[in-house]
Design an enzyme around this catalytic site. Sequence first.
Site, PDB file in Angstrom:
ATOM      1  N   ASP A  21      91.567  53.644  20.196  1.00  0.00           N
ATOM      2  CA  ASP A  21      92.906  54.229  20.325  1.00  0.00           C
ATOM      3  C   ASP A  21      93.244  54.836  18.961  1.00  0.00           C
ATOM      4  O   ASP A  21      93.339  54.122  17.955  1.00  0.00           O
ATOM      5  CB  ASP A  21      93.875  53.093  20.689  1.00  0.00           C
ATOM      6  CG  ASP A  21      95.322  53.534  20.741  1.00  0.00           C
ATOM      7  OD1 ASP A  21      95.639  54.652  20.287  1.00  0.00           O
ATOM      8  OD2 ASP A  21      96.143  52.735  21.223  1.00  0.00           O
ATOM      9  N   ASN A  35     101.170  70.159  23.013  1.00  0.00           N
ATOM     10  CA  ASN A  35     101.314  71.336  23.880  1.00  0.00           C
ATOM     11  C   ASN A  35     102.139  72.390  23.147  1.00  0.00           C
ATOM     12  O   ASN A  35     102.761  72.102  22.126  1.00  0.00           O
ATOM     13  CB  ASN A  35     101.949  70.944  25.231  1.00  0.00           C
ATOM     14  CG  ASN A  35     103.244  70.173  25.055  1.00  0.00           C
ATOM     15  OD1 ASN A  35     104.161  70.628  24.373  1.00  0.00           O
ATOM     16  ND2 ASN A  35     103.313  68.990  25.646  1.00  0.00           N
ATOM     17  N   ASP A  45      99.161  62.476  23.102  1.00  0.00           N
ATOM     18  CA  ASP A  45     100.440  62.931  22.552  1.00  0.00           C
ATOM     19  C   ASP A  45     101.515  61.854  22.786  1.00  0.00           C
ATOM     20  O   ASP A  45     102.248  61.472  21.853  1.00  0.00           O
ATOM     21  CB  ASP A  45     100.818  64.233  23.274  1.00  0.00           C
ATOM     22  CG  ASP A  45     101.882  65.043  22.570  1.00  0.00           C
ATOM     23  OD1 ASP A  45     102.129  64.794  21.374  1.00  0.00           O
ATOM     24  OD2 ASP A  45     102.466  65.917  23.210  1.00  0.00           O
ATOM     25  N   THR A 133      90.503  67.668  26.609  1.00  0.00           N
ATOM     26  CA  THR A 133      89.602  67.048  27.607  1.00  0.00           C
ATOM     27  C   THR A 133      90.326  66.142  28.594  1.00  0.00           C
ATOM     28  O   THR A 133      89.697  65.549  29.466  1.00  0.00           O
ATOM     29  CB  THR A 133      88.483  66.224  26.928  1.00  0.00           C
ATOM     30  OG1 THR A 133      89.073  65.107  26.255  1.00  0.00           O
ATOM     31  CG2 THR A 133      87.694  67.058  25.952  1.00  0.00           C
TER      32      THR A 133
END
Length: 190
Positions: A21, A35, A45, A133
């Site tokens: 993580d 984004n 995000d 991805t």
Amino acid sequence: MMKTKFEITIGSRKLKLQTGDITKVSADAIGNAANSQLRGGGGVDGAIHRAGGRSIMRELDEIRARIGRCPAGDAVVTGAGRLPARWVLHAVGPRYRDGRSGEPEALDSCYRKCLTLADELGAQTVTLPAISTGVYGYPLAEAARVAVTATAQSLAAGPRNVTCVAFVLFGDRTFEAFTLAALAIVPQFR
Ligand code: ADP
């Protein structure tokens, strides 16, 4: 058990791969898959904003007020709030369509931009996720090849400050794809 760490040496610098993580791994600069709206989302995000706290979004609000949206292939910097880092590099990956709509170029640009920004900030260590991805649907093997190649070439170009870049990858499939891509480029960086 599967080995979940891998590294290649590029001159005096290192490119590492590990599972984990990204919000839990210390680095001077942490990459985010943001984004264009810079408004936060799901995936990595969401994890970065949850772990880092509200200050990151407040800084993004200011950046948005100044520049509007951030196009795919570009990145902006904020502080890292409570994350174990000083900066977050919010890179906007391309949404995958057919692979011939500028996606490889935009993805390549994300990683180069992250490395350039990190180096300008004076970061020595950088962690990066597998941009595009997840929700953006970039095929894993191709994304891994672009990510590893762009990052290795950036390290080979001899940044002033950055000495180590670690991809922190969520899950074995992603780790395997990045390891295959890294093995494929080793001969170029001998
Ligand atoms: P994108 O919209 O750019 O595809 P996502 O966040 O949906 O971004 O996915 C990008 C990658 O980040 C995926 O491989 C996903 O598994 C991975 N990921 C999600 N959460 C984490 C995390 N906490 N640490 C590292 N990688 C993560």
